[in-house]
Design a protein around this motif. Sequence first.
Motif, mmCIF file in Angstrom:
data_model
loop_
_atom_site.group_PDB
_atom_site.id
_atom_site.type_symbol
_atom_site.label_atom_id
_atom_site.label_comp_id
_atom_site.label_asym_id
_atom_site.label_seq_id
_atom_site.Cartn_x
_atom_site.Cartn_y
_atom_site.Cartn_z
ATOM 1 N N VAL A 141 37.455 35.333 30.517
ATOM 2 C CA VAL A 141 36.643 34.784 31.606
ATOM 3 C C VAL A 141 35.781 35.875 32.237
ATOM 4 O O VAL A 141 34.593 35.668 32.511
ATOM 5 C CB VAL A 141 37.550 34.103 32.656
ATOM 6 N N SER A 171 39.419 27.141 32.767
ATOM 7 C CA SER A 171 40.257 27.666 31.687
ATOM 8 C C SER A 171 41.725 27.564 32.077
ATOM 9 O O SER A 171 42.070 27.736 33.255
ATOM 10 C CB SER A 171 39.923 29.135 31.404
ATOM 11 N N LEU A 172 42.586 27.327 31.112
ATOM 12 C CA LEU A 172 44.033 27.205 31.236
ATOM 13 C C LEU A 172 44.418 25.861 31.877
ATOM 14 O O LEU A 172 43.653 25.296 32.667
ATOM 15 C CB LEU A 172 44.636 28.390 31.983
ATOM 16 N N ALA A 212 43.144 35.110 28.216
ATOM 17 C CA ALA A 212 42.203 34.146 28.783
ATOM 18 C C ALA A 212 41.513 34.722 30.018
ATOM 19 O O ALA A 212 40.308 34.518 30.223
ATOM 20 C CB ALA A 212 42.926 32.846 29.133
ATOM 21 N N GLU A 213 42.268 35.450 30.827
ATOM 22 C CA GLU A 213 41.701 36.044 32.034
ATOM 23 C C GLU A 213 40.638 37.093 31.685
ATOM 24 O O GLU A 213 39.568 37.137 32.298
ATOM 25 C CB GLU A 213 42.810 36.680 32.870
ATOM 26 N N ALA A 231 44.130 24.861 35.819
ATOM 27 C CA ALA A 231 42.750 24.908 36.291
ATOM 28 C C ALA A 231 41.940 23.761 35.707
ATOM 29 O O ALA A 231 41.103 23.163 36.396
ATOM 30 C CB ALA A 231 42.120 26.251 35.926
ATOM 31 N N ILE A 274 39.827 29.505 37.013
ATOM 32 C CA ILE A 274 41.013 29.968 36.299
ATOM 33 C C ILE A 274 42.138 30.149 37.323
ATOM 34 O O ILE A 274 41.865 30.449 38.494
ATOM 35 C CB ILE A 274 40.719 31.278 35.540
#
Length: 425
Positions: A19, A130-131, A15-16, A134, A7
Motif C-alpha cells: 500500500v 486492502s485486507l 500488504a502494508e 478494511a 487498510i
Amino acid sequence: MHITLVIPDLKGGGAERMVLNLAQGLIDRGHGIDIVLMRPLLDYVEEVPDDARLFYVDPVRGRSTIRDVASPSARLQHLSQSAGGVNWLDTARAFDWDLLRCRPDLKLLNRARAIASYIARETPDCVLPSLPRAKAATLMAARFLPEHPPIVPIVHNNYERRRPRDRNRLRHLAPHAAHFVGVSRGAAERLAAVVGVPQERITTIYNPVVTPALRKGAADPAPHPWLRDSATPVVLSAGRLEKAKDFPTLIKAFARLATRRPCRLIILGEGKQRENLQGLVHKLELDDRVVLPGWVDNPFAYMARASVFVVSSTYEGLSMVLVEALACGCPSVSTDCPSGPAEVLRDGKLGALVAVGDEDGLAKAVEQVLDDPPEKRVLQRRAEDFSVNVAATAYERLIRTLVAGAQDRPDPREGTDAHRGLRGE
C-alpha cells in the motif's frame, strides 16, 4: 485524481508495504493520496509518503479525523471513546445481513460509518481497500451513502484459505464494488471460484514491490556477522511468524541440510509462533546455527548477501518477499503453494518449487541452489515485472477507466440477488 487507500493498519507485513509503495508511485504521478487506517499501528512509519494525508477512524464513535502535523506517528493519536448502542435487528434488516453467516460486529459497523463520513466529506475519486476487514468496512460504508466513488478492493490472499466469515462478508458485499484487483492470477481465480465474483470484474495487477528504496537498502552494509563470513552459506527467510508461513518445515529441512554441509539459517520477522519456533530450534540442537532476529527495518541488505532465500508457506497471495529476494539477486526456493510463488518463479524456471510440507524436498532444493546458483541478473530482470512503475501504470489506467464510467457499476440493491445466484444461494 484523488485516490484513497484503506487498510487496517501499517503494522509490518507485505500488504502494508505494498500500500505504501503504491501510494508513493501514484503520488509521483501527480495524484493526491489519502491513507485511511482502522488502527493506529505504524511499524512502517519511515515509509509513509510525505505527501500522503493520513487518516485514522474512531471505531467507537464512527467518525474520522486527520492530524495535520509533520510526523506520521504524531498524526495517529487515540481519539476519545464513548459507548454507543446499536439495534442489531434493525441494522440487519437495513443492511440485508445474513446474521448466521456474515454477522458484522460493532467496531466494524462503526468503522464503516467513519469511512462513509470520510468519503462524503473528502469526495475521493476512487477508494481501494486492502485486507478483509478494511474491504468489508469500506463496502459497508457504501450502504450509508446515496452515491459513492468506485470502490476497488485489492485481494492479496487466496480466499479459499480465508475464514468462512471473511468469505461470506465479501460475497455479501461484493455488488458494492466497481471492480476487484487480484495481486496474482491465482488470487484472482480463487476470488472468482470461491466468492463468485465474475471474471470480467477482476483485473490482475502484480504488487508494486521493486522500489528505489529497495535497491538502496540492498546496497547497505551487511547487517549480521554471518553475512560477512563468505565461507559458510546463509539460508534466509522472512515473514510473520505465523502458521501459514510454515517455518517449522523450513527449520526441519535446514536440520537435514546441516547434517550434510556447514550452513546457517536466519529467519526475519515477528509473530505468535516465535516461542514454538525457538523451542524447535533448541530441540533440534541448532541454537548455534539458527537465529530469529525479529523485525528488521531493512531486510534487503540480508537478501542481497544471503546464499539462498526460502519461502515455506502453505499459501500466499503473491509472496512479496520472494519478489524482493529476486530483486536483490538472491537465488530462491519456494513451496509450490497457492497461489503466487509459481507465478513469480515462472513455474520453477527461476527457482525450485517443492510440495508444501516436504522438508526433505526443501532441503534437497536448497542444496541444489547452493551447489549451482542461477545468474543474479536473470533474477533481477524478472523482478522488474513487479516494479512500482509497472503497478502504478496499471492502477492508474484501471482507475481512470472506472472514474470515466467506461466500466459499468451495478446498482448494489439490484445486484445482490443476482450475485447470490452465482453461488446457488
